[in-house]
Design a protein around this motif. Sequence first.
Motif: not given
Length: 155
Positions: A62-76
């Motif tokens: 997946q494309k990695i974008l900074s999660p500035t507004f959602i704070i956190m992203r989780k990837f498997l």
Amino acid sequence: MRFKKYLTKNPSETKKLGKSLAQKILESSPKKGAFVLGLEGDLGGGKTTFLQGFAKGLGIKQKILSPTFIIMRKFLISNSKFLNFYHIDCYRIKKPREILNLGFKEIITDPQNVVAIEWANRIRKILSQGRLLISFELVDKNTRKIKIWKRKKNV
């Protein structure tokens, strides 16, 4: 405190350094808690670019974008001893306690997680000991000075 210094001359080299570090982490055995990386440095310093390469090194498509507004992203993470990669951005965090509402303590205590925290200095008081710290310094438009070291004590 001993650290390794790198000078990357373009975004591609910054991504390559991130990918290389991720591959080394995948070769290691999970410890008591998550493998935690704290990233610090100026806005536009290369933190997200580094993590794009890092995620690729973990095998994440997946494309990695900074999660500035959602704070956190989780990837498997597949085909590894580690199961999850958490990308956390603390730029908008005002008080370290705010991150705890997102299950932060559970995330960093699970040995199957790899956790990368941008703007880690904003939550330094609650970060675990033994994390890998990575600082980014702008040299010019494309060049970055990157230092990587292991933090042994909370500061």
